[in-house]
Design a protein around this motif. Structure first.
Motif, PDB file in Angstrom:
ATOM      1  N   TYR A   1       0.831  -1.195   0.000  1.00 53.02           N
ATOM      2  CA  TYR A   1       0.000   0.000   0.000  1.00 53.02           C
ATOM      3  C   TYR A   1       0.865   1.245   0.000  1.00 53.02           C
ATOM      4  CZ  TYR A   1      -3.750  -3.200   1.192  1.00 53.02           C
ATOM      5  OH  TYR A   1      -4.660  -4.231   1.167  1.00 53.02           O
TER       6      TYR A   1
ATOM      7  N   THR B   1      -2.790   3.177  -5.458  1.00 53.97           N
ATOM      8  CA  THR B   1      -2.442   3.022  -4.041  1.00 53.97           C
ATOM      9  C   THR B   1      -2.238   1.573  -3.595  1.00 53.97           C
ATOM     10  OG1 THR B   1      -4.782   2.974  -3.413  1.00 53.97           O
ATOM     11  CG2 THR B   1      -3.688   5.143  -3.423  1.00 53.97           C
TER      12      THR B   1
ATOM     13  N   ASN C   1       1.149   5.235  -2.313  1.00 57.40           N
ATOM     14  CA  ASN C   1       0.637   6.204  -3.271  1.00 57.40           C
ATOM     15  C   ASN C   1       1.643   6.369  -4.398  1.00 57.40           C
ATOM     16  OD1 ASN C   1      -0.942   8.126  -4.466  1.00 57.40           O
ATOM     17  ND2 ASN C   1      -1.158   9.390  -2.616  1.00 57.40           N
TER      18      ASN C   1
END
Length: 172
Positions: free
Chosen positions: A49, A81, A51
């Motif tokens: 996880y 993400t 960005n």
């Protein structure tokens, strides 16, 4: 005059949108966490996880993930993400997780540990007080390559510890 202001405002918005896209691309990936575990056999997916993984799936090998120094067997882009990484066979604890999207990289230090090895049996169960007897250790999770194990019987280290397979070790 009203038309000129409208056109000017539209142009400014377009320029700002282009700048925002360039800034996002330059920032690159940022890992923030992971979910999942794996035995030393690998073959299971964990989720990474963060960005900046891309608005669409990166093409042509532009997406690379690794645990320690071993690349994931497969990497699947899910979203900007989230990414899935199929764990390759390996061993170790507190390994860094690395992600590369295009030419930019991100790392989570000490983020992943393979399942701990398990001992099922020792043969023979009893030995000479003086030692000098080969002991076979069977179990699982000893690794798929020689990890230079150190085997202890109680608090005493074996004189020589030898990796045989993922399920067998020798102790002298």
């Amino acid at each position: 005059m009203h038309r000129d202001n409208s056109a000017r405002c539209h142009l400014v918005c377009t320029v700002l949108a282009a700048i925002a896209i360039v800034c996002e691309a330059a920032t690159g990936p940022s890992l923030s966490g992971l979910k999942g575990t794996s035995s030393t056999k690998g073959g299971t997916y964990i989720r990474l996880y963060g960005n900046g993984f891309g608005a669409t799936a990166p093409q042509g090998g532009a997406l690379v993930a690794s645990i320690g120094n071993t690349q994931c067997s497969k990497v699947k882009w899910s979203s900007n993400t989230a990414i899935k990484c199929m764990i390759a066979p390996g061993f170790g604890a507190h390994l860094p997780v690395k992600l590369q999207v295009g030419s930019t990289k991100s790392m989570l230090p000490a983020a992943f540990s393979y399942s701990a090895p398990a001992v099922n049996s020792l043969i023979p169960l009893r030995g000479l007080i003086a030692g000098d007897e080969m002991i076979s250790v069977t179990g699982d999770g000893f690794g798929y390559t020689d990890s230079s194990p150190v085997i202890y019987l109680g608090s005493t280290a074996c004189r020589t510890s030898t990796w045989v397979t993922n399920t067998a070790l020798k102790c002298l």
